[in-house]
Design a protein around this motif. Structure first.
Motif, PDB file in Angstrom:
ATOM      1  N   ARG A 432      20.535 -19.895  32.827  1.00 21.17           N
ATOM      2  CA  ARG A 432      19.986 -20.062  31.472  1.00 21.17           C
ATOM      3  C   ARG A 432      21.035 -19.725  30.419  1.00 21.17           C
ATOM      4  N   ASP A 433      21.691 -18.575  30.576  1.00 26.51           N
ATOM      5  CA  ASP A 433      22.668 -18.138  29.579  1.00 26.51           C
ATOM      6  C   ASP A 433      23.909 -19.030  29.579  1.00 26.51           C
ATOM      7  N   SER A 434      24.285 -19.523  30.747  1.00 23.58           N
ATOM      8  CA  SER A 434      25.453 -20.412  30.840  1.00 23.58           C
ATOM      9  C   SER A 434      25.206 -21.716  30.092  1.00 23.58           C
ATOM     10  N   ALA A 435      23.976 -22.222  30.185  1.00 17.79           N
ATOM     11  CA  ALA A 435      23.639 -23.452  29.474  1.00 17.79           C
ATOM     12  C   ALA A 435      23.811 -23.279  27.971  1.00 17.79           C
ATOM     13  N   ILE A 436      23.520 -22.082  27.481  1.00 12.90           N
ATOM     14  CA  ILE A 436      23.702 -21.813  26.048  1.00 12.90           C
ATOM     15  C   ILE A 436      25.172 -21.916  25.682  1.00 12.90           C
ATOM     16  N   LEU A 437      26.033 -21.283  26.461  1.00 12.33           N
ATOM     17  CA  LEU A 437      27.465 -21.313  26.154  1.00 12.33           C
ATOM     18  C   LEU A 437      28.033 -22.720  26.240  1.00 12.33           C
ATOM     19  N   VAL A 438      27.640 -23.465  27.263  1.00 11.56           N
ATOM     20  CA  VAL A 438      28.146 -24.827  27.409  1.00 11.56           C
ATOM     21  C   VAL A 438      27.688 -25.697  26.242  1.00 11.56           C
ATOM     22  N   SER A 439      26.464 -25.480  25.775  1.00  7.15           N
ATOM     23  CA  SER A 439      25.962 -26.245  24.624  1.00  7.15           C
ATOM     24  C   SER A 439      26.715 -25.902  23.344  1.00  7.15           C
ATOM     25  N   LYS A 440      27.380 -24.739  23.327  1.00  5.88           N
ATOM     26  CA  LYS A 440      28.142 -24.304  22.149  1.00  5.88           C
ATOM     27  C   LYS A 440      29.628 -24.668  22.259  1.00  5.88           C
ATOM     28  N   GLY A 441      29.965 -25.463  23.254  1.00 10.03           N
ATOM     29  CA  GLY A 441      31.337 -25.939  23.342  1.00 10.03           C
ATOM     30  C   GLY A 441      32.217 -25.250  24.354  1.00 10.03           C
ATOM     31  N   TYR A 442      31.644 -24.384  25.186  1.00 10.88           N
ATOM     32  CA  TYR A 442      32.435 -23.717  26.214  1.00 10.88           C
ATOM     33  C   TYR A 442      32.445 -24.534  27.510  1.00 10.88           C
ATOM     34  N   LYS A 443      33.532 -24.385  28.266  1.00 12.99           N
ATOM     35  CA  LYS A 443      33.670 -25.048  29.559  1.00 12.99           C
ATOM     36  C   LYS A 443      33.515 -24.019  30.669  1.00 12.99           C
ATOM     37  N   LEU A 444      32.745 -24.378  31.673  1.00  7.16           N
ATOM     38  CA  LEU A 444      32.612 -23.527  32.854  1.00  7.16           C
ATOM     39  C   LEU A 444      33.862 -23.732  33.709  1.00  7.16           C
ATOM     40  N   GLU A 445      34.757 -22.751  33.677  1.00  7.10           N
ATOM     41  CA  GLU A 445      36.092 -22.898  34.260  1.00  7.10           C
ATOM     42  C   GLU A 445      36.142 -22.501  35.731  1.00  7.10           C
ATOM     43  N   LYS A 446      35.520 -21.379  36.080  1.00 10.86           N
ATOM     44  CA  LYS A 446      35.550 -20.870  37.452  1.00 10.86           C
ATOM     45  C   LYS A 446      34.216 -20.187  37.761  1.00 10.86           C
ATOM     46  N   ILE A 447      33.855 -20.200  39.049  1.00 15.07           N
ATOM     47  CA  ILE A 447      32.633 -19.526  39.473  1.00 15.07           C
ATOM     48  C   ILE A 447      32.793 -19.078  40.916  1.00 15.07           C
ATOM     49  N   SER A 448      32.274 -17.901  41.235  1.00  7.37           N
ATOM     50  CA  SER A 448      32.242 -17.441  42.632  1.00  7.37           C
ATOM     51  C   SER A 448      31.062 -16.501  42.811  1.00  7.37           C
ATOM     52  N   ILE A 449      30.546 -16.480  44.031  1.00  8.79           N
ATOM     53  CA  ILE A 449      29.515 -15.495  44.331  1.00  8.79           C
ATOM     54  C   ILE A 449      30.191 -14.227  44.835  1.00  8.79           C
ATOM     55  N   MET A 450      29.458 -13.100  44.710  1.00 11.56           N
ATOM     56  CA  MET A 450      29.942 -11.805  45.180  1.00 11.56           C
ATOM     57  C   MET A 450      28.848 -11.232  46.073  1.00 11.56           C
ATOM     58  N   ASP A 451      29.166 -11.041  47.334  1.00 12.95           N
ATOM     59  CA  ASP A 451      28.138 -10.632  48.295  1.00 12.95           C
ATOM     60  C   ASP A 451      27.979  -9.109  48.282  1.00 12.95           C
ATOM     61  N   MET A 452      27.424  -8.623  47.178  1.00 13.49           N
ATOM     62  CA  MET A 452      27.205  -7.188  47.013  1.00 13.49           C
ATOM     63  C   MET A 452      26.169  -6.666  47.999  1.00 13.49           C
ATOM     64  N   PHE A 453      25.208  -7.523  48.376  1.00  7.98           N
ATOM     65  CA  PHE A 453      24.089  -7.096  49.219  1.00  7.98           C
ATOM     66  C   PHE A 453      24.004  -7.995  50.460  1.00  7.98           C
ATOM     67  N   ALA A 454      24.947  -7.855  51.368  1.00 10.78           N
ATOM     68  CA  ALA A 454      24.923  -8.655  52.595  1.00 10.78           C
ATOM     69  C   ALA A 454      23.633  -8.403  53.365  1.00 10.78           C
ATOM     70  N   GLN A 455      23.175  -9.423  54.079  1.00  8.97           N
ATOM     71  CA  GLN A 455      21.943  -9.422  54.883  1.00  8.97           C
ATOM     72  C   GLN A 455      20.673  -9.563  54.050  1.00  8.97           C
ATOM     73  N   THR A 456      20.805  -9.703  52.731  1.00  6.97           N
ATOM     74  CA  THR A 456      19.635  -9.870  51.865  1.00  6.97           C
ATOM     75  C   THR A 456      19.752 -11.183  51.082  1.00  6.97           C
ATOM     76  N   LYS A 457      18.661 -11.548  50.417  1.00  7.17           N
ATOM     77  CA  LYS A 457      18.640 -12.773  49.605  1.00  7.17           C
ATOM     78  C   LYS A 457      19.334 -12.598  48.265  1.00  7.17           C
ATOM     79  N   HIS A 458      19.651 -11.371  47.890  1.00  8.71           N
ATOM     80  CA  HIS A 458      20.201 -11.102  46.565  1.00  8.71           C
ATOM     81  C   HIS A 458      21.639 -11.603  46.453  1.00  8.71           C
TER      82      HIS A 458
END
Length: 467
Positions: A432-458
């Motif tokens: 939701r928040d990313s859509a706001i930034l992109v609508s304001k002229g920002y480019k989504l440059e990089k993205i990665s997940i961080m497995d802070m909670f392995a073995q869970t859905k989080h």
């Protein structure tokens, strides 16, 4: 006109058995099949598996079923390592191998971005494009958690059950060990059960928080630091008598614990009864700085992922000696101190004054004089605040809670900061928040997940935006 009311109808459980093929996992990691033109949710089932299930709940638009047997196991299915898997409500993806877990989490984020961007007409056909994914940040899938709350429940005979909540209930599962906890905490359950059975005042404990941290002890003669210590915070519902205090002290001395008693109004270390000051808790950052915290403060529970996350944030932002960096939702300064080591200056902003004071203390204790911290409700209009107007920011980092930073996004966009790094613990609010930034002229440059909670859905996610 007369109004007619119908009594609420409880969901019907047919107990019907059927064989279905699992199509996919939903956002919570639950298997989804089709039956009678509606989805059937099957906890523990994996995609492409042929399973026998029993319907336990039926509604007009969906049904829930209990997994009975698997005829055609997924290639990604593995044997869960925890003896309490299936009863304990945590670690619900243990039957999924780690590579498949990471793929599921990345797909989950991609789907949420696609939905949210499409709904807001930000980017057309996002589903046909690949987000600019980078490698996931991960750690050992076991023995990574350094903080947890252990529940305590007493029966009519004052016998204690110690553990974590069962699935979909407030009842506790009696836990003997927990393989996602770091090693010193993993084996603590039988010791606590034995201790509670010896207490003279029964049914007097609400829960026990366990923390693995570095500590500093101070007595009249000296000051010492101990690394990798076990700290217990005991939520005491009634005043502890001398006999029970002595029992806790005996166990603490034998097992090298540091015990803090929380009576609801204040916390007091058992060490203070022996003339030793309450222990100061801390953990070390990737640059050897120390974050000092209290037992009730929020900290990132996966030490290895936290340090890798900080390193990646610095690399993605490319922090320069001439940069002024804005750190929103800064907490204790987990990112602020690392930023301050590279940048000209850092302004950290947090909603709670106590956290602002602790972040200030952490910066001062580590010798950083280029950090300033301010209290501010970041969901308010803060652009006119003195700290926001005092300088031009080159970069901004934000790490909000699960609710995200919807209001802050609009104001950040007005500052026209060239680089924005967003660290998220909830992919739905991130999208939701990313859509706001992109609508304001920002480019989504990089993205990665961080497995802070392995073995869970989080799943936690890091995204870099540039103008």
């Amino acid at each position: 006109m007369a109004n007619y009311f119908k009594a609420a109808v409880k969901p019907q459980a047919s107990n019907q058995r059927l064989t279905v093929t699992v199509d996919k996992l939903d956002m919570n990691g639950v298997g989804v099949a089709r039956w009678q033109n509606k989805p059937v949710f099957i906890s523990g089932a994996l995609p492409n598996e042929l399973v026998e299930v029993k319907i336990i709940e039926q509604k007009n638009k969906y049904a829930r079923a209990k997994l009975i047997s698997i005829s055609n196991p997924s290639d990604s299915r593995v044997t869960p390592q925890c003896q309490h898997f299936g009863l304990c409500g945590g670690c619900d993806l243990q039957m999924f191998d780690m590579a498949a877990q990471l793929d599921f989490k990345q797909s989950k984020v991609s789907e949420l971005f696609s939905r949210c961007f499409s709904d807001q007409n930000v980017v057309k056909n996002l589903a046909e494009k690949d987000l600019p994914w980078h490698a996931a940040i991960k750690s050992s899938p076991w023995h990574y958690r350094r903080k947890a709350r252990i529940g305590v429940q007493f029966d009519k005979k004052a016998q204690a059950t110690i553990g974590f909540r069962q699935k979909s209930t407030n009842q506790l599962a009696a836990i003997k060990s927990c393989p996602v906890l770091v090693e010193p905490l993993n084996v603590i359950f039988p010791l606590l059960k034995k201790l509670l059975a010896e207490l003279t005042v029964k049914s007097a404990i609400g829960h026990i928080e366990v923390i693995h941290a570095d500590i500093i002890e101070t007595n009249a003669e000296n000051k010492s630091q101990k690394d990798n210590q076990v700290v217990l915070v005991v939520r005491q519902l009634r005043t502890m008598n001398k006999a029970d205090i002595g029992l806790w002290q005996s166990y603490a001395q034998k097992h090298d614990w540091h015990v803090i008693i929380d009576n609801g109004d204040k916390q007091e270390s058992l060490d203070s009864l022996k003339g030793i000051s309450s222990p100061v808790l801390s953990y070390e950052l990737v640059d050897n700085s120390k974050i000092y915290f209290s037992s009730g403060d929020f900290i990132q529970i996966n030490h290895e992922v936290n340090n890798a996350m900080i390193s990646q944030a610095l690399a993605w932002l490319n922090v320069l000696p001439s940069d002024n960096v804005l750190d929103l939702f800064c907490g204790l300064g987990n990112f602020s101190l690392a930023l301050a080591k590279l940048a000209k200056g850092v302004v950290g902003v947090e909603g709670v004054q106590v956290m602002v004071d602790k972040a200030t203390h952490n910066a001062q204790t580590n010798g950083f004089d280029n950090c300033q911290f301010y209290q501010q409700d970041l969901n308010s209009n803060w652009l006119l605040e003195s700290w926001a107007k005092a300088q031009v920011f080159d970069k901004v980092l934000l790490d909000p809670a699960r609710a995200g930073a919807e209001e802050a996004m609009h104001q950040i966009a007005k500052l026209k900061i060239p680089s924005i790094l967003y660290v998220s613990c909830d992919p739905a609010t991130l999208a939701r928040d990313s859509a706001i930034l992109v609508s304001k002229g920002y480019k989504l440059e990089k993205i990665s997940i961080m497995d802070m909670f392995a073995q869970t859905k989080h799943v936690e996610t890091m995204v870099l935006f540039t103008r």
